[in-house]
Design a protein around this motif. Structure first.
Motif, PDB file in Angstrom:
ATOM      1  N   ILE A  60      39.289  18.675 -26.417  1.00  0.00           N
ATOM      2  CA  ILE A  60      38.687  19.732 -26.113  1.00  0.00           C
ATOM      3  C   ILE A  60      37.168  18.761 -27.057  1.00  0.00           C
ATOM      4  N   LEU A  61      37.737  18.689 -27.155  1.00  0.00           N
ATOM      5  CA  LEU A  61      36.487  18.144 -28.624  1.00  0.00           C
ATOM      6  C   LEU A  61      35.593  16.560 -27.714  1.00  0.00           C
ATOM      7  N   GLN A  62      35.825  15.804 -26.473  1.00  0.00           N
ATOM      8  CA  GLN A  62      36.119  14.846 -26.256  1.00  0.00           C
ATOM      9  C   GLN A  62      33.912  15.377 -25.268  1.00  0.00           C
ATOM     10  N   ILE A  63      34.496  16.735 -25.147  1.00  0.00           N
ATOM     11  CA  ILE A  63      32.952  17.286 -24.528  1.00  0.00           C
ATOM     12  C   ILE A  63      32.065  17.486 -25.086  1.00  0.00           C
ATOM     13  N   VAL A  64      31.570  16.818 -26.925  1.00  0.00           N
ATOM     14  CA  VAL A  64      31.013  16.527 -27.594  1.00  0.00           C
ATOM     15  C   VAL A  64      30.170  15.279 -27.657  1.00  0.00           C
ATOM     16  N   ASN A  65      30.398  14.069 -26.329  1.00  0.00           N
ATOM     17  CA  ASN A  65      30.058  13.079 -25.632  1.00  0.00           C
ATOM     18  C   ASN A  65      29.720  13.433 -24.217  1.00  0.00           C
ATOM     19  N   LEU A  66      29.542  14.624 -23.990  1.00  0.00           N
ATOM     20  CA  LEU A  66      29.046  15.564 -22.576  1.00  0.00           C
ATOM     21  C   LEU A  66      27.732  14.020 -22.590  1.00  0.00           C
ATOM     22  N   CYS A  67      27.495  14.038 -21.510  1.00  0.00           N
ATOM     23  CA  CYS A  67      26.495  12.822 -20.610  1.00  0.00           C
ATOM     24  C   CYS A  67      25.051  14.079 -20.318  1.00  0.00           C
ATOM     25  N   TYR A  68      24.680  13.255 -20.731  1.00  0.00           N
ATOM     26  CA  TYR A  68      22.495  13.786 -20.261  1.00  0.00           C
ATOM     27  C   TYR A  68      23.003  15.155 -20.219  1.00  0.00           C
ATOM     28  N   LEU A  69      23.111  16.027 -21.997  1.00  0.00           N
ATOM     29  CA  LEU A  69      23.542  16.561 -22.246  1.00  0.00           C
ATOM     30  C   LEU A  69      21.852  17.158 -22.716  1.00  0.00           C
ATOM     31  N   ILE A  70      21.303  16.326 -23.537  1.00  0.00           N
ATOM     32  CA  ILE A  70      20.501  16.244 -23.857  1.00  0.00           C
ATOM     33  C   ILE A  70      19.038  15.385 -23.832  1.00  0.00           C
ATOM     34  N   THR A  71      17.565  15.479 -23.983  1.00  0.00           N
ATOM     35  CA  THR A  71      16.653  14.142 -23.173  1.00  0.00           C
ATOM     36  C   THR A  71      16.429  13.610 -24.339  1.00  0.00           C
ATOM     37  N   GLU A 128      30.968  27.587 -23.159  1.00  0.00           N
ATOM     38  CA  GLU A 128      29.948  28.454 -24.323  1.00  0.00           C
ATOM     39  C   GLU A 128      29.340  27.396 -24.932  1.00  0.00           C
ATOM     40  N   PHE A 129      30.118  26.225 -24.844  1.00  0.00           N
ATOM     41  CA  PHE A 129      29.913  24.551 -25.130  1.00  0.00           C
ATOM     42  C   PHE A 129      27.920  24.748 -24.819  1.00  0.00           C
ATOM     43  N   VAL A 130      28.028  23.860 -23.896  1.00  0.00           N
ATOM     44  CA  VAL A 130      26.494  23.932 -22.884  1.00  0.00           C
ATOM     45  C   VAL A 130      25.928  24.391 -23.279  1.00  0.00           C
ATOM     46  N   GLY A 131      25.961  26.276 -23.405  1.00  0.00           N
ATOM     47  CA  GLY A 131      25.005  27.214 -23.795  1.00  0.00           C
ATOM     48  C   GLY A 131      24.612  27.379 -24.552  1.00  0.00           C
ATOM     49  N   PHE A 132      25.177  26.519 -26.262  1.00  0.00           N
ATOM     50  CA  PHE A 132      24.706  26.548 -27.344  1.00  0.00           C
ATOM     51  C   PHE A 132      23.238  24.991 -27.162  1.00  0.00           C
ATOM     52  N   PHE A 133      22.843  24.415 -26.079  1.00  0.00           N
ATOM     53  CA  PHE A 133      22.126  24.447 -25.604  1.00  0.00           C
ATOM     54  C   PHE A 133      20.888  24.768 -25.003  1.00  0.00           C
ATOM     55  N   LYS A 134      20.493  26.403 -24.848  1.00  0.00           N
ATOM     56  CA  LYS A 134      20.180  26.677 -23.458  1.00  0.00           C
ATOM     57  C   LYS A 134      19.084  27.535 -24.392  1.00  0.00           C
ATOM     58  N   TRP A 153      30.096  16.646 -14.341  1.00  0.00           N
ATOM     59  CA  TRP A 153      30.069  18.195 -15.579  1.00  0.00           C
ATOM     60  C   TRP A 153      31.586  19.133 -14.710  1.00  0.00           C
ATOM     61  N   PRO A 154      31.148  19.342 -13.272  1.00  0.00           N
ATOM     62  CA  PRO A 154      32.263  20.589 -12.337  1.00  0.00           C
ATOM     63  C   PRO A 154      33.353  19.536 -12.902  1.00  0.00           C
ATOM     64  N   GLU A 155      33.889  18.016 -12.805  1.00  0.00           N
ATOM     65  CA  GLU A 155      34.980  18.114 -13.530  1.00  0.00           C
ATOM     66  C   GLU A 155      35.338  17.836 -14.709  1.00  0.00           C
ATOM     67  N   LEU A 156      34.715  17.916 -15.239  1.00  0.00           N
ATOM     68  CA  LEU A 156      35.377  18.332 -17.114  1.00  0.00           C
ATOM     69  C   LEU A 156      35.459  19.822 -17.088  1.00  0.00           C
ATOM     70  N   ARG A 157      34.500  20.338 -16.381  1.00  0.00           N
ATOM     71  CA  ARG A 157      34.306  21.798 -16.600  1.00  0.00           C
ATOM     72  C   ARG A 157      35.886  22.136 -16.645  1.00  0.00           C
ATOM     73  N   GLU A 175      35.870  28.463 -19.433  1.00  0.00           N
ATOM     74  CA  GLU A 175      35.277  28.862 -20.814  1.00  0.00           C
ATOM     75  C   GLU A 175      34.864  28.010 -21.375  1.00  0.00           C
ATOM     76  N   VAL A 176      35.047  27.509 -22.033  1.00  0.00           N
ATOM     77  CA  VAL A 176      35.047  26.487 -23.511  1.00  0.00           C
ATOM     78  C   VAL A 176      34.557  25.513 -22.905  1.00  0.00           C
ATOM     79  N   PHE A 177      33.935  25.122 -21.989  1.00  0.00           N
ATOM     80  CA  PHE A 177      32.739  24.436 -21.186  1.00  0.00           C
ATOM     81  C   PHE A 177      31.416  24.852 -21.912  1.00  0.00           C
TER      82      PHE A 177
END
Length: 330
Positions: free
Chosen positions: A97-108, A324-330, A310-314, A320-322
């Motif tokens: 699950i922790l590979q999500i911290v490297n989610l591409c193009y999460l911030i600009t 939740e994580f993306v929600g931190f950036f809204k 993003w959809p494939e990783l989700r 749920e976990v995806f």
């Protein structure tokens, strides 16, 4: 009267001798860059401050250049306690699950990084809770750079993600990186960081994704010819410590460690943007051609990543976990 004073002083000395001495420590701290690189200099400052504030009771030995093993190996060793501390990329073998911290193009940009990715942020509190299950404590963040792609040969239509580049590139060993490379038209080959130089040198791969200008300059400047700073991801290194060791410290010693880790993090959020630009210039001066996309091209890369990656990783990590994580950036 004098006799009573002497007896009182003797009692003070006796009780002082019976008081337990503050414990002494000697720790191992691992990081992944060469000596005198930016992270190495920051680590040396951290070690110096901790030693000074503990009056020499806490000695920290630095092992640079992955001297204690690849970051995935060191991550597990921190949990086991055979390595005390590390500042490095997130190890994901024990918790995919922790590979999500490297989610591409999460911030600009760096402003968003400073808002969402500090040790006190909800995202990092979430990371800390997951790491606790591995007996690892998150004590700080070292933001590195926005990443890009380093290549041995110029790709076809580098700013068009829909074009097959016919270039095999190294990626770190997690699904998020494979998906990112493929979304931009490259063929992904997972390799450990320690194997990348030889793989580039021999032509096993003709490019690399997973680092930025400083990483490519420090490690691969002799074996790459082009660099595309297209903000593939925001690279974060996590300052981790064995949790059992951290919890065993006195409140005073924990305060020293926490405050000096935070001081290093705060400095880095100021220096990071400047050093990112500096190392892009260093690459160029060394002879690496910078293929720089404009803002519209970067936005297009981000759009494609969010539509394809993003959809494939989700689906892979769980909706749920995806979310939740993306929600931190809204």
């Amino acid at each position: 009267m004098k006799k009573r004073i002497v007896i009182a002083l003797m009692l003070v000395l006796v009780f002082a001798s019976l008081s337990p001495a503050a414990p002494k420590y000697e720790w191992k701290l691992s990081h992944i860059r060469p000596q005198d690189s930016p992270i190495d200099l920051d680590v040396k400052e951290f070690v110096k401050k901790v030693s000074e504030r503990s009056e020499g009771r806490i000695t920290i030995n630095i092992f640079n250049s992955s001297g204690l093993g690849d970051y995935q190996v060191v991550h597990e060793r921190v949990g086991l306690g055979s390595v005390d501390m590390a500042i490095q990329s997130m190890g994901t073998q024990s918790d995919q699950i922790l590979q999500i911290v490297n989610l591409c193009y999460l911030i600009t940009g760096w402003d968003e990084a400073g808002k969402y990715m500090r040790i006190s942020s909800p995202m990092m509190q979430w990371v800390d809770k997951r790491l606790e299950k591995q007996d690892i404590k998150l004590i700080g963040i070292w933001p590195v750079y926005f990443g890009g792609i380093a290549l041995r040969k110029e790709p076809t239509e580098p700013f068009n993600p829909d074009v097959n580049k016919n270039v095999k590139v190294r990626v770190p060993g997690s699904k998020v990186w494979e998906l990112l490379a493929e979304s931009q038209g490259y063929q992904a080959t997972p390799l450990a960081f320690s194997e990348v130089f030889t793989a580039l040198q021999t032509g096993m791969v003709n490019g690399a994704i997973g680092a930025g200008a400083e990483g490519y300059y420090s490690n691969f400047r002799d074996v790459v010819t082009y660099y595309i700073p297209n903000n593939t991801h925001f690279e974060l290194w996590f300052f981790i410590m064995n949790k059992e060791l951290y919890d065993s410290l006195s409140p005073e010693d924990r305060k020293i460690v926490d405050e000096e880790a935070l001081a290093m993090e705060n400095r880095r959020f100021v220096e990071g943007p400047e050093q990112q630009a500096m190392f892009e210039k260093k690459l160029e001066e060394y002879g690496v051609k910078i293929i720089r996309p404009d803002d519209a091209a970067v936005r297009n890369f981000a759009r494609v990543a969010r539509e394809k990656v993003w959809p494939e990783l989700r689906s892979l990590l769980g909706e749920e976990v995806f979310d939740e994580f993306v929600g931190f950036f809204k």
